[in-house]
Motif scaffolding. Structure first.
Motif, PDB file in Angstrom:
ATOM      1  N   THR A 152       3.886  15.132  -9.524  1.00  0.00           N
ATOM      2  CA  THR A 152       4.493  13.804  -9.581  1.00  0.00           C
ATOM      3  C   THR A 152       5.212  13.515  -8.279  1.00  0.00           C
ATOM      4  OG1 THR A 152       6.560  14.645 -10.484  1.00  0.00           O
ATOM      5  CG2 THR A 152       4.852  14.028 -12.065  1.00  0.00           C
ATOM      6  N   ARG A 153       5.467  12.257  -8.063  1.00  0.00           N
ATOM      7  CA  ARG A 153       6.147  11.842  -6.849  1.00  0.00           C
ATOM      8  C   ARG A 153       7.543  12.462  -6.737  1.00  0.00           C
ATOM      9  NH1 ARG A 153       5.701   5.571  -6.452  1.00  0.00           N
ATOM     10  NH2 ARG A 153       3.731   5.718  -7.516  1.00  0.00           N
ATOM     11  N   ASP A 154       8.192  12.682  -7.892  1.00  0.00           N
ATOM     12  CA  ASP A 154       9.538  13.259  -7.878  1.00  0.00           C
ATOM     13  C   ASP A 154       9.547  14.705  -7.443  1.00  0.00           C
ATOM     14  OD1 ASP A 154      10.471  10.831  -8.788  1.00  0.00           O
ATOM     15  OD2 ASP A 154      10.435  11.429 -10.887  1.00  0.00           O
ATOM     16  N   LYS A 155       8.411  15.414  -7.573  1.00  0.00           N
ATOM     17  CA  LYS A 155       8.350  16.832  -7.231  1.00  0.00           C
ATOM     18  C   LYS A 155       7.654  17.085  -5.890  1.00  0.00           C
ATOM     19  CE  LYS A 155       9.716  18.213 -11.361  1.00  0.00           C
ATOM     20  NZ  LYS A 155      11.031  18.624 -11.624  1.00  0.00           N
ATOM     21  N   ASN A 156       7.224  16.036  -5.221  1.00  0.00           N
ATOM     22  CA  ASN A 156       6.490  16.153  -3.976  1.00  0.00           C
ATOM     23  C   ASN A 156       7.448  15.916  -2.815  1.00  0.00           C
ATOM     24  OD1 ASN A 156       4.711  16.078  -1.895  1.00  0.00           O
ATOM     25  ND2 ASN A 156       3.371  14.533  -2.767  1.00  0.00           N
ATOM     26  N   TYR A 157       7.722  16.952  -2.033  1.00  0.00           N
ATOM     27  CA  TYR A 157       8.685  16.852  -0.930  1.00  0.00           C
ATOM     28  C   TYR A 157       7.969  16.967   0.405  1.00  0.00           C
ATOM     29  CZ  TYR A 157      12.105  17.573  -4.584  1.00  0.00           C
ATOM     30  OH  TYR A 157      12.856  17.447  -5.715  1.00  0.00           O
ATOM     31  N   THR A 158       7.986  15.875   1.124  1.00  0.00           N
ATOM     32  CA  THR A 158       7.466  15.835   2.483  1.00  0.00           C
ATOM     33  C   THR A 158       8.652  15.551   3.399  1.00  0.00           C
ATOM     34  OG1 THR A 158       7.053  13.459   2.388  1.00  0.00           O
ATOM     35  CG2 THR A 158       5.251  14.915   1.660  1.00  0.00           C
ATOM     36  N   ALA A 161       9.879  12.198   2.565  1.00  0.00           N
ATOM     37  CA  ALA A 161      10.555  12.133   1.279  1.00  0.00           C
ATOM     38  C   ALA A 161      11.957  12.729   1.367  1.00  0.00           C
ATOM     39  CB  ALA A 161       9.742  12.865   0.215  1.00  0.00           C
ATOM     40  N   ILE A 162      12.100  13.787   2.128  1.00  0.00           N
ATOM     41  CA  ILE A 162      13.419  14.399   2.299  1.00  0.00           C
ATOM     42  C   ILE A 162      14.347  13.450   3.055  1.00  0.00           C
ATOM     43  CG2 ILE A 162      14.661  16.280   3.438  1.00  0.00           C
ATOM     44  CD1 ILE A 162      12.227  18.067   2.752  1.00  0.00           C
ATOM     45  N   ARG A 163      13.809  12.811   4.104  1.00  0.00           N
ATOM     46  CA  ARG A 163      14.598  11.841   4.856  1.00  0.00           C
ATOM     47  C   ARG A 163      15.037  10.696   3.955  1.00  0.00           C
ATOM     48  NH1 ARG A 163      11.123  10.858   7.625  1.00  0.00           N
ATOM     49  NH2 ARG A 163      10.431  11.260   9.085  1.00  0.00           N
ATOM     50  N   LEU A 164      14.118  10.216   3.103  1.00  0.00           N
ATOM     51  CA  LEU A 164      14.436   9.145   2.164  1.00  0.00           C
ATOM     52  C   LEU A 164      15.512   9.592   1.171  1.00  0.00           C
ATOM     53  CD1 LEU A 164      13.793   6.326   1.060  1.00  0.00           C
ATOM     54  CD2 LEU A 164      12.050   7.383  -0.372  1.00  0.00           C
ATOM     55  N   ARG A 165      15.413  10.839   0.711  1.00  0.00           N
ATOM     56  CA  ARG A 165      16.397  11.360  -0.242  1.00  0.00           C
ATOM     57  C   ARG A 165      17.782  11.462   0.404  1.00  0.00           C
ATOM     58  NH1 ARG A 165      18.658  11.046  -4.646  1.00  0.00           N
ATOM     59  NH2 ARG A 165      19.531  12.942  -5.509  1.00  0.00           N
ATOM     60  N   VAL A 166      17.848  11.867   1.675  1.00  0.00           N
ATOM     61  CA  VAL A 166      19.129  11.931   2.386  1.00  0.00           C
ATOM     62  C   VAL A 166      19.721  10.530   2.498  1.00  0.00           C
ATOM     63  CG1 VAL A 166      20.192  12.404   4.640  1.00  0.00           C
ATOM     64  CG2 VAL A 166      18.623  14.060   3.627  1.00  0.00           C
ATOM     65  N   GLU A 167      18.874   9.531   2.789  1.00  0.00           N
ATOM     66  CA  GLU A 167      19.348   8.151   2.859  1.00  0.00           C
ATOM     67  C   GLU A 167      19.851   7.682   1.497  1.00  0.00           C
ATOM     68  OE1 GLU A 167      16.058   5.925   4.395  1.00  0.00           O
ATOM     69  OE2 GLU A 167      16.197   6.848   6.386  1.00  0.00           O
TER      70      GLU A 167
END
Length: 197
Positions: A152-158, A161-167
């Motif tokens: 799933t998108r929630d478990k996929n870390y690129t 995605a990590i940069r987006l999560r930090v934001e």
């Protein structure tokens, strides 16, 4: 009253022992907050008032106000007025702040004026936890095999995605600081309505 557990006399001269440290256990979270903030370079993080002014009334050190603020965060005390009350009656907070009890306006102004520095402090705390191994940061490698899986998108870390999560985390911190400011403004209005006049 015999046969009952009795408390101390309220008029006793020394209700608390001379050493406030006796009331804070060795594994209490406030000791971690105290040690962490004492090791920070507050000027590098961007806190205002690290170097005191030569004139005027002495101010509270930013480390003391940061300790009070982080104590409130850990214990879900969002209002600066409630933090002021807690600083006067909560033994853990008395220990942490050295029995200093700044008024609510000082606490609210500190939070408003140092929002970016508080965010940098949170970031440095996460980095410290990573260095201590309290937060995992493992790497997963996959070869060229094809197999059916659910990702799933929630478990996929690129990296994106990590940069987006930090934001998202930074936005969440900013939203939380905004909620604290709103709570302080609402308490000011309630206090004005309660004044006789």
């Amino acid at each position: 009253m015999p046969r009952f557990v009795e408390g101390c006399d309220r008029r006793q001269i020394a209700l608390l022992p001379a050493c406030l440290d006796d009331y804070v256990t060795e594994d209490n979270a406030v000791r971690v907050v105290d040690a962490f903030i004492d090791e920070l370079d507050l000027a590098t993080l961007g806190f205002a008032g690290v170097v005191p002014e030569a004139t005027g009334r002495p101010s509270y050190h930013p480390a003391t106000l940061l300790k009070i603020y982080l104590y409130g965060y850990l214990n879900q005390v969002q209002s600066s007025r409630r933090l002021e009350r807690e600083a006067r009656r909560n033994i853990e907070l008395m220990w942490l702040a050295g029995k200093l009890a700044p008024d609510f306006k000082t606490i609210a102004d500190f939070r408003r004026d140092n929002g970016d520095a508080i965010r940098a402090t949170c970031r440095s705390f996460v980095m410290l936890c990573r260095r201590l191994g309290l937060i995992g940061g493992g790497t997963v490698a996959v070869d060229g095999s094809r197999f059916k899986a659910v990702n799933t998108r929630d478990k996929n870390y690129t990296p994106g995605a990590i940069r987006l999560r930090v934001e998202q985390v930074d936005a969440s911190i900013a939203r939380y600081l905004g909620m604290l400011d709103t709570a302080d403004r609402q308490e000011d209005r309630v206090a004005e309505l309660r004044l006789p006049g």
